[in-house]
Every structure is written in C-alpha cells, then in structure tokens.
Design a protein around this motif. Structure first.
Motif, short mmCIF file in Angstrom:
data_model
loop_
_atom_site.label_atom_id
_atom_site.label_comp_id
_atom_site.label_asym_id
_atom_site.label_seq_id
_atom_site.Cartn_x
_atom_site.Cartn_y
_atom_site.Cartn_z
N LEU A 320 0.83 -1.20 0.00
CA LEU A 320 0.00 0.00 0.00
C LEU A 320 0.87 1.26 0.00
N ILE A 321 1.95 1.25 0.77
CA ILE A 321 2.87 2.40 0.80
C ILE A 321 3.49 2.61 -0.58
N LYS A 322 3.84 1.51 -1.25
CA LYS A 322 4.42 1.61 -2.58
C LYS A 322 3.44 2.26 -3.55
N LYS A 323 2.16 1.85 -3.45
CA LYS A 323 1.14 2.45 -4.32
C LYS A 323 0.99 3.94 -4.02
N MET A 324 1.00 4.29 -2.72
CA MET A 324 0.86 5.70 -2.35
C MET A 324 2.02 6.53 -2.89
N ARG A 325 3.25 5.95 -2.85
CA ARG A 325 4.40 6.69 -3.36
C ARG A 325 4.31 6.87 -4.87
#
Length: 595
Positions: A320-325
């Motif tokens: 999820l963090i990767k998608k947000m970045r």
C-alpha cells in the motif's frame, strides 16, 4: 536507555514483532527455568534428606549388631563353665590334662559360635599363646596374635574393635578374659577372646533395598573397614570427610556420586553411602534436557510463526505504501489500476479494510478530479460569457439615466425616484467587489428596494425602521437584509389584500448586534418554515434564499453568528440575526473582506 528506546522505535514492525516474541519467550524460559530449578532443588533436597535418613537407620542397625557382638564376647567371657575350664587349664600340670581342657574350651566356643549368624569364628588365645578356635578354623599369624593380645591388654577387659583382619573377616572383636569367681572380677588374666565378625553379612542385612550401583563405605578415618576392596582412593575419602554438610555431590575418579554421610557415636566410624549421581538422577536429567529441547523447538516455532504473522501484516502495508508513493509522484492516470492491484481477498480484517478504504479514496479522488475539471470548464465558459456581457450593465445604467432625465423634464417625480432607486439597487447588486458593507449602506439598499415596491403596492406596504444610531457603522455581509425584506413582501404582503407592516429593528447587545425583520402577515406553519429554512422551497425573489443567508452568516462568523426564524399561522414572522459587532475600521474585517 534512550538510545535503545529510539532504536526500537525506528525498527520496522516486522523486526519489532520478532524481537518482542523472542524477548517474551526468553523471559518465559527464564521464569520457567527458575521455577523448575526451585522445584527440582526441593526434590533434590528431599532425596538427599531421605538418603541420609536411610543411611542413619542402616548405620544404627549395623551399630546395634556390633553391640550384640560385643555383648556376645562378654557373655562368652563370663561363661561359668568356660571360667572353670580356664582356671583348671592354668593349674594343669600334665599335657594330657591340658589337652582335655582345651578340647572342652573349644566345644564351649563352638556352642556359642554355631548359633550366631554374624560370627565367622571364635578364637581363644591362652596365656601360653595356645590357640583354640570354633567355626572357621583359619588361623591367625603369630604377629597378629601378639598385636591382638596387646590390644586386649590395653583395653583391660573391655571390648576392643580391631579393623586389620583378613579378607574374610576384616573386623575383629577383641576382649581380655579375666577370672570370675564369686560373682566378681579379679585381675588374674586367663587369656584373650577374639571374635571374627561377618561385617559384610551385617551390612547386607541392614541395607535391605540399596539403590542400583550404590555402595556403603565404612571408615575409621585412617583406613577403610568395609568393603575389603574399595574403589575410592584414600585422598578422595579424606576430601569427603572434610565436607561440612551431611550430604552432597562428590567427584570421584569413577565419576560423579551423591554421597550421604553419617557419624557413629558408638565406634566413631564414618558411614559413607555413595550413589552414582547420573544413575540416581538420570530421569530428572532426562526431563530437564527434554524440557530444554522442547522449549528450543517452541522458541524456533514461535519465531517462524511470528515472522510469518508479522509478514502477513507488513507486506500488504508495504504494498500500500508503494502504491501511495507512485501516486505521490503524480501518475494520476494509473490511480484506479494501482488501487485494484493485489487487493487482499478478505476485507474483514484491518489490512483488508485499509486496502478497501484506499481503493474507495482513489476512486473518490478520480471523481473529484473529473468533477473539478468539469467545473473549471464551466467557470471558463462563464468568465467568457461575463466578458461578453460586460457592456450590458453600462448600457442599462445609461438607459436608466436617460429615463430619469426625461422624467425630471416632464415633472414626473415618482418615476424619477423609482428609476434612481432601481439604478442604485442594480449597482449595489451587480458590484460584488465588496463583501462587507456597513449596516447603513445595507439599509440604503433596502430603502431603494422598498421605494420600488411602494410604487407597486402603495399604501398596502407599511414599512419603517428602528435603528439604534450607534450600530450604523457595524459591518455586515452585503445583501443580507434585502432578501429578507423581499421574502416578507412575497410571503406576507402579496397573498393578502390588507395592508402589511414590515419593520426592521437593530440594536446593540454587548459585543453583538441584533437585527430583526418582522412582518404581521399570515405567518407560516412549522413544517413550511422548516422546508423554507432548509432551502427545499424556492423563493420567489431574486433567488437568494434563507438557507443561503444562514450559511453565509455561519461561514463568516462561525459559532458567534446565528439566524433564527420564528413564525406561527396568523401571527406573522420574525427573522432575527445576531452577529458580532465589527466596526468599519477593524483590521479583521479588512482582511476578511480581502479573503
């Protein structure tokens, strides 16, 4: 400590989980080992004490049998027939008579020795060093005979224990035999009585259920009395005798042993009961090792399970963090694709809900982007139309000025006033550069509007104002009162043929200004009033409804501004506005006006 805390705080959740599980397992193991050690310590002490009690009982049994041997030697010594034979032997002159007496003495000894379980043989040595034996007839060397006679002489009739016997009978009971006449002892020496004791048989009988591979060792402090052949060296025995505790663990050449010690108050001997430690506690050692192995397996299993568990939490979060970045980089064309990719199947747990919420958020962002884009298009189109229509107000104002000039030339003062009021009203309405105006200017707009309406309704419109002079400079959002007056005319005056009175009152209330617009029209029902305030009923005025005015006051003044409307059928309507008293020269007003 603070560095450790900061380091722990900055660790990833995955590492924190593994570290906490390992720490908890180690604490649990430490607690378990402590409790286990305490329990086993109590168990060991009970075994030690029990072994010591068994040894004490066994040593007491051995001591009692030795006392019986001592009593037996006294009984033999004081035997009256034997005393007579010995006295006669001292006085016999011929060899034949002496041989006969010696045979009688031997038979008497046989009578005693034959009934004793623990007597190996009885030996009597007369004053001429002649030996008479009963039982096992193994002889004693002349040197040992002299040593025994000397020992008996030393104890002068008391029983003496001699521990230097042969392999068959290491322990000897030695007593000097003296004459006994008339029930009293004399000092006349008759010989020496030696009883060879079966100490091994006494020990076997007293140690009924010895532990496997255990052995009893009896020593007088100088040499080993029992057994005849000992596997423990003299130095090891001396080291064990220096121990202050009655039991403990000793390291011998043949291995580690549990040793219980008992001291004899009768013979001053020391009894050592030795049991191989590993043999004695092999089950306990096995349990300890088994528990340790099981804990290590549980510890490793907990670490593996904890790692998988934390990974199941942190991996979706990392995705999820990767998608947000990626979204943070501005790649908005792939918003929905990023939200839909690798979404957890289950949406019941927190991670699944987090992904689901992220998906909904991304979809909402897309909707807002599309909506904002559409609004921007509408705004641009509106601005274009506004630019095209800029000339229309100026043309309208010029036309109204021409009409006003013609009305004045024709002496039509009513028409002139109405045109001037309409022009002022239009200029005030169209010019929205000022969001804040004074109450006096707002009332001028109301007067212009009422002037126009007077032309239409004439004497049916009864309008007046009661304004406190000090509140004239108070600041108020533009076009706040005119829509209220317009609504009063439409809802109170138009439906009725009777005159309608509309009044505006303004007064100071501390740091606030209270403005009321009141009419004596037919009033409204509670249901109609609620729909009107919520904007569900379209006003018949210029389009600024009560809900719009109420929302503007709330946005402008927050909780300090409010608008309350009250009405009952047949009793008219009152709209009350309460706002903070902001004067014309306040900086806050100027800044708010700029915003």
């Amino acid at each position: 400590m603070r560095k450790i805390k900061n380091a722990f705080t900055t660790l990833p959740i995955h590492h924190k989980t593994i570290l906490l599980i390992g720490l908890l397992m180690l604490i649990s193991f430490t607690f378990y080992v402590s409790v286990l050690g305490y329990v086993f310590g109590i168990y060991d002490r009970q075994i030690y004490e029990k072994s010591s009690q068994v040894l004490n009982m066994s040593s007491v049994g051995i001591e009692n049998q030795l006392r019986e041997i001592s009593n037996l030697s006294f009984k033999v010594m004081s035997d009256e027939p034997l005393q007579q034979y010995l006295l006669q032997l001292e006085k016999a002159e011929t060899g034949y008579e002496q041989n006969g007496l010696r045979k009688k003495i031997t038979n008497r000894l046989v009578a005693y020795a034959g009934s004793e379980k623990y007597v190996y043989s009885m030996i009597f040595i007369d004053n001429d060093n002649n030996v008479m034996a009963a039982g096992n007839r193994e002889g004693i060397s002349e040197s040992k005979q002299r040593e025994l006679v000397a020992l008996a002489q030393q104890y002068s009739g008391s029983n003496a224990w001699y521990t230097g016997g042969d392999q068959q009978a290491r322990l000897l009971s030695v007593r000097q035999v003296k004459s006994f006449t008339g029930g009293a002892f004399t000092l006349e020496k008759l010989g020496t009585l030696v009883i060879r004791v079966r100490l091994d048989r006494i020990v076997q009988d007293q140690m009924q259920h010895p532990a496997e591979d255990s052995q009893l060792l009896i020593t007088d402090g100088r040499e080993v009395i029992y057994p005849t052949e000992s596997t423990v060296s003299k130095s090891e025995i001396e080291s064990e005798l220096k121990r202050t505790q009655p039991y403990g663990i000793a390291m011998f050449e043949q291995g580690r042993n549990f040793v219980a010690r008992a001291n004899s108050p009768y013979t001053d001997w020391v009894y050592l009961y030795m049991t191989p430690f590993d043999q004695m506690f092999k089950q306990i050692q096995f349990v300890k090792q088994l528990v340790t192995v099981i804990f290590i397996m549980i510890f490793l299993a907990a670490l593996i399970f904890g790692a998988k568990f934390s990974r199941s939490i942190t991996q979706p979060i990392a995705q999820l963090i990767k998608k947000m970045r990626n979204i943070e980089k501005g790649d908005l064309d792939k918003l929905e694709e990023a939200a839909l990719g690798n979404v957890p199947v289950s949406s019941q747990n927190e991670v699944g809900l987090l992904h689901r919420t992220f998906k909904m958020m991304v979809q909402r962002i897309r909707e807002l982007i599309d909506e904002n884009y559409a609004k921007q298009l509408v705004i641009r189109e509106t601005e274009l139309k506004a630019l095209q229509a800029q000339i229309n107000p100026h043309f309208l104002y010029n036309t109204l000025e021409s009409i006003n000039w013609l009305a004045k030339v024709q002496k039509q003062h009513q028409i002139s006033e109405m045109v001037e009021a309409l022009g002022f009203l239009l200029r005030s309405s169209v010019n929205m550069s000022e969001k804040w105006i004074t109450l006096e200017r707002e009332l001028d707009i109301v007067r212009s509007y009422v002037t126009i309406q007077h032309t239409r309704f004439e004497e049916r419109l009864d309008f007046d104002m009661d304004i406190a002079p000090e509140v004239g400079t108070a600041r108020i959002p533009k076009l706040t009162l005119q829509p209220l007056v317009e609504n009063a005319i439409h809802y109170a005056l138009e439906p009725s043929i009777e005159p309608c009175r509309i009044r505006i009152r303004a007064r100071a209330d501390g740091d606030h200004v209270v403005i009321e617009v009141e009419d004596d029209g037919p009033g409204m029902t509670a249901e109609f009033l609620e729909q009107l305030q919520e904007g569900r009923i379209q006003t018949r005025g210029q389009g600024i409804g009560l809900s719009n005015i109420k929302e503007r006051i709330r946005l402008t003044f927050g909780d300090e501004g409010e608008m309350i409307m009250s009405s009952n059928p047949g009793s008219g309507t009152v709209v009350s506005i309460r706002i903070p008293w902001i004067r014309e020269d306040d900086d806050d007003v100027q800044s708010d006006a700029r915003r």
